[in-house]
Design an enzyme around this catalytic site. Structure first.
Site, PDB file in Angstrom:
ATOM      1  N   HIS A  64       0.859  -1.190   0.000  1.00  0.00           N
ATOM      2  CA  HIS A  64       0.000   0.000   0.000  1.00  0.00           C
ATOM      3  C   HIS A  64       0.896   1.241   0.000  1.00  0.00           C
ATOM      4  O   HIS A  64       1.953   1.236   0.650  1.00  0.00           O
ATOM      5  CB  HIS A  64      -0.858  -0.026   1.261  1.00  0.00           C
ATOM      6  CG  HIS A  64      -2.097   0.811   1.179  1.00  0.00           C
ATOM      7  ND1 HIS A  64      -2.066   2.173   0.980  1.00  0.00           N
ATOM      8  CD2 HIS A  64      -3.410   0.486   1.271  1.00  0.00           C
ATOM      9  CE1 HIS A  64      -3.302   2.648   0.966  1.00  0.00           C
ATOM     10  NE2 HIS A  64      -4.132   1.659   1.135  1.00  0.00           N
ATOM     11  N   GLY A 108       0.213  -5.041   1.600  1.00  0.00           N
ATOM     12  CA  GLY A 108      -0.983  -5.231   0.778  1.00  0.00           C
ATOM     13  C   GLY A 108      -0.670  -5.861  -0.567  1.00  0.00           C
ATOM     14  O   GLY A 108      -1.540  -6.464  -1.199  1.00  0.00           O
ATOM     15  N   TYR A 138      -5.301  -4.843   9.993  1.00  0.00           N
ATOM     16  CA  TYR A 138      -5.722  -5.337   8.683  1.00  0.00           C
ATOM     17  C   TYR A 138      -7.239  -5.583   8.692  1.00  0.00           C
ATOM     18  O   TYR A 138      -7.844  -5.755   9.750  1.00  0.00           O
ATOM     19  CB  TYR A 138      -4.967  -6.626   8.305  1.00  0.00           C
ATOM     20  CG  TYR A 138      -4.617  -6.643   6.836  1.00  0.00           C
ATOM     21  CD1 TYR A 138      -5.320  -7.425   5.928  1.00  0.00           C
ATOM     22  CD2 TYR A 138      -3.600  -5.823   6.348  1.00  0.00           C
ATOM     23  CE1 TYR A 138      -5.033  -7.409   4.581  1.00  0.00           C
ATOM     24  CE2 TYR A 138      -3.301  -5.803   4.995  1.00  0.00           C
ATOM     25  CZ  TYR A 138      -4.018  -6.593   4.108  1.00  0.00           C
ATOM     26  OH  TYR A 138      -3.723  -6.566   2.778  1.00  0.00           O
TER      27      TYR A 138
HETATM   28  O1  YXS Z   1      12.757   8.529   0.508  1.00  0.00           O
HETATM   29  P1  YXS Z   1      12.026   8.498  -0.816  1.00  0.00           P
HETATM   30  O2  YXS Z   1      11.116   9.662  -1.041  1.00  0.00           O
HETATM   31  O3  YXS Z   1      12.918   8.144  -1.981  1.00  0.00           O
HETATM   32  O4  YXS Z   1      10.980   7.251  -0.721  1.00  0.00           O
HETATM   33  C1  YXS Z   1      11.484   5.961  -0.426  1.00  0.00           C
HETATM   34  C2  YXS Z   1      10.403   5.256   0.376  1.00  0.00           C
HETATM   35  O5  YXS Z   1       9.773   6.088   1.322  1.00  0.00           O
HETATM   36  C3  YXS Z   1       9.434   4.901  -0.727  1.00  0.00           C
HETATM   37  N1  YXS Z   1       8.580   3.781  -0.342  1.00  0.00           N
HETATM   38  C4  YXS Z   1       7.255   3.875  -0.187  1.00  0.00           C
HETATM   39  N2  YXS Z   1       6.416   4.930  -0.343  1.00  0.00           N
HETATM   40  C5  YXS Z   1       5.108   4.688  -0.080  1.00  0.00           C
HETATM   41  N3  YXS Z   1       4.613   3.491   0.294  1.00  0.00           N
HETATM   42  C6  YXS Z   1       5.428   2.419   0.443  1.00  0.00           C
HETATM   43  N4  YXS Z   1       4.910   1.235   0.775  1.00  0.00           N
HETATM   44  C7  YXS Z   1       6.822   2.594   0.208  1.00  0.00           C
HETATM   45  N5  YXS Z   1       7.919   1.793   0.282  1.00  0.00           N
HETATM   46  C8  YXS Z   1       8.967   2.531  -0.054  1.00  0.00           C
HETATM   47  O6  YXS Z   1      10.224   4.520  -1.834  1.00  0.00           O
HETATM   48  C9  YXS Z   1      11.500   5.191  -1.750  1.00  0.00           C
HETATM   49  C10 YXS Z   1      12.608   4.154  -1.786  1.00  0.00           C
HETATM   50  O7  YXS Z   1      12.445   3.389  -0.584  1.00  0.00           O
HETATM   51  P2  YXS Z   1      13.737   2.857   0.206  1.00  0.00           P
HETATM   52  O8  YXS Z   1      14.781   3.920   0.234  1.00  0.00           O
HETATM   53  O9  YXS Z   1      13.257   2.328   1.500  1.00  0.00           O
HETATM   54  O10 YXS Z   1      14.206   1.670  -0.768  1.00  0.00           O
HETATM   55  P3  YXS Z   1      15.041   0.385  -0.333  1.00  0.00           P
HETATM   56  O11 YXS Z   1      15.406  -0.268  -1.602  1.00  0.00           O
HETATM   57  O12 YXS Z   1      16.106   0.765   0.654  1.00  0.00           O
HETATM   58  O13 YXS Z   1      14.022  -0.538   0.462  1.00  0.00           O
HETATM   59  C11 YXS Z   1      12.963  -1.140  -0.253  1.00  0.00           C
HETATM   60  C12 YXS Z   1      11.937  -1.643   0.776  1.00  0.00           C
HETATM   61  C13 YXS Z   1      10.675  -2.111   0.026  1.00  0.00           C
HETATM   62  C14 YXS Z   1      12.554  -2.799   1.599  1.00  0.00           C
HETATM   63  C15 YXS Z   1      11.589  -0.467   1.722  1.00  0.00           C
HETATM   64  O14 YXS Z   1      11.230   0.662   0.935  1.00  0.00           O
HETATM   65  C16 YXS Z   1      10.443  -0.804   2.617  1.00  0.00           C
HETATM   66  O15 YXS Z   1      10.575  -1.551   3.601  1.00  0.00           O
HETATM   67  N6  YXS Z   1       9.232  -0.258   2.235  1.00  0.00           N
HETATM   68  C17 YXS Z   1       8.038  -0.491   3.046  1.00  0.00           C
HETATM   69  C18 YXS Z   1       7.489  -1.902   2.795  1.00  0.00           C
HETATM   70  C19 YXS Z   1       6.207  -2.051   3.634  1.00  0.00           C
HETATM   71  O16 YXS Z   1       6.264  -2.163   4.859  1.00  0.00           O
HETATM   72  N7  YXS Z   1       5.053  -2.020   2.965  1.00  0.00           N
HETATM   73  C20 YXS Z   1       3.749  -2.054   3.628  1.00  0.00           C
HETATM   74  C21 YXS Z   1       2.996  -0.772   3.280  1.00  0.00           C
HETATM   75  S1  YXS Z   1       1.489  -0.665   4.228  1.00  0.00           S
HETATM   76  C22 YXS Z   1       0.532  -1.915   3.587  1.00  0.00           C
HETATM   77  O17 YXS Z   1       0.818  -2.482   2.551  1.00  0.00           O
HETATM   78  C23 YXS Z   1      -0.691  -2.318   4.348  1.00  0.00           C
HETATM   79  C24 YXS Z   1      -1.511  -1.159   4.846  1.00  0.00           C
HETATM   80  S2  YXS Z   1      -0.234  -3.343   5.704  1.00  0.00           S
HETATM   81  O18 YXS Z   1       0.921  -2.718   6.295  1.00  0.00           O
HETATM   82  O19 YXS Z   1      -1.345  -3.403   6.605  1.00  0.00           O
HETATM   83  O20 YXS Z   1       0.087  -4.617   5.115  1.00  0.00           O
END
Ligand code: YXS
Length: 259
Positions: A64, A108, A138
């Site tokens: 998400h 998500g 969730y």
């Molecule tokens: O700093 P900038 O502006 O470049 O932005 C960064 C991150 O903030 C952004 N980004 C996201 N923006 C919005 N929503 C996201 N889910 C998201 N994930 C990342 O992308 C830019 C690059 O991210 P960065 O620097 O962390 O890249 P990385 O290669 O070091 O790491 C990649 C990840 C995917 C491991 C890391 O970005 C990460 O852990 N992202 C969050 C993954 C996550 O927890 N997703 C769940 C989202 S909430 C959801 O899906 C449901 C509501 S729930 O949580 O209930 O399941």
């Protein structure tokens, strides 16, 4: 189409997520494009759809779009949330949707992949169910997506740890269908798509809908549903929920207080 690429080869539709700056996060805009692509494919008799990311991605989808989540006091995964709409559109698409995975899948996006009918992943892929990482409650149908894809014990481990699970483990527990070497992934997936597209589409359409109705037929009483919704409200009204979202945006580890 800004965030996705489309192709239709015979009766095989392919949707490629292509929003690298946001790691294919399931933003309202990206989801709108995928939903309209699926509607378009249904009109053009695509008898199987492959949902994939571009070759070579590290992140299939970051889940998400956190920047679009409310910061508190509102259900973050209500009926009209883009993620909910995407999952329902995949589940009701009148033909099989195959998720072809390389890279990491988060939150998500894991539910989106598991809502697909068949999941084929490269060995290095991982799947992380992340509500507990962010403090998100969730939603009920989302938990049923997970329960339809794995045993409750496995769902609990994924949900409570929020830790990425390997494609090999996911296949071993029956959560995904196949793990295929990356250099064979596209050929294997297209091969299965052709096999499906050559079969009787009406029979497949009805079996897919039968399975959706039967797996969704869980006896949840109105009182039980209201209780769960009330518990979810406690979470999204909590300090911890707001802290989880704030910590993500401030790029720091959250400090959860349990209230
Ligand atoms: O700093 P900038 O502006 O470049 O932005 C960064 C991150 O903030 C952004 N980004 C996201 N923006 C919005 N929503 C996201 N889910 C998201 N994930 C990342 O992308 C830019 C690059 O991210 P960065 O620097 O962390 O890249 P990385 O290669 O070091 O790491 C990649 C990840 C995917 C491991 C890391 O970005 C990460 O852990 N992202 C969050 C993954 C996550 O927890 N997703 C769940 C989202 S909430 C959801 O899906 C449901 C509501 S729930 O949580 O209930 O399941």
């Amino acid at each position: 189409m800004e965030s996705i690429e489309l192709s239709l080869e015979g009766h095989i539709g392919i949707i490629t997520l292509n929003s690298p700056k946001k790691l294919n996060a399931l933003s309202h805009a990206l989801v709108e494009e995928v939903v309209s692509a699926l509607r378009n494919f249904a009109e053009r008799d695509a008898r199987v759809v492959i949902l994939r990311a571009r070759p070579g991605v590290k992140v299939w989808s970051a889940g998400h779009d956190v920047s679009e989540l409310p910061e508190g006091r509102r259900d973050p995964l209500g009926w009209d949330d883009p993620l909910r709409n995407l999952v329902r559109t995949i589940e009701t698409y009148p033909a099989p949707v195959i998720a072809m995975i390389e890279g990491t899948v988060w939150g998500g996006a894991v539910e989106t992949v598991l809502a697909c009918d068949i999941v084929i992943a490269a060995p290095a892929s991982t799947f992380a169910v992340t509500p507990a990482r962010l403090g998100v409650p969730y939603n009920v149908s989302g938990m049923m997506t997970f329960m339809s894809a794995a045993s409750v014990r496995v769902v609990k481990e994924l949900a409570f740890t929020a830790a990425p699970v390997s494609a090999e483990r996911a296949e071993r527990v029956g959560m995904i269908n196949h793990v295929v070497e990356l250099d064979e992934l596209e050929k294997f997936t297209l091969g299965m798509a052709h096999t499906i597209a050559d079969n009787a589409p009406l029979s497949i359409r009805v079996m897919k809908e039968q399975l959706r109705v039967l797996t969704g037929a869980k006896p949840v009483s109105p009182r039980g549903f209201e209780k769960v919704q009330g518990l979810r409200r406690v979470v999204y009204d909590s300090y911890d929920y707001a802290e989880g979202i704030r910590a993500f945006k401030e790029k720091r580890r959250p400090k959860y207080l349990g209230r």
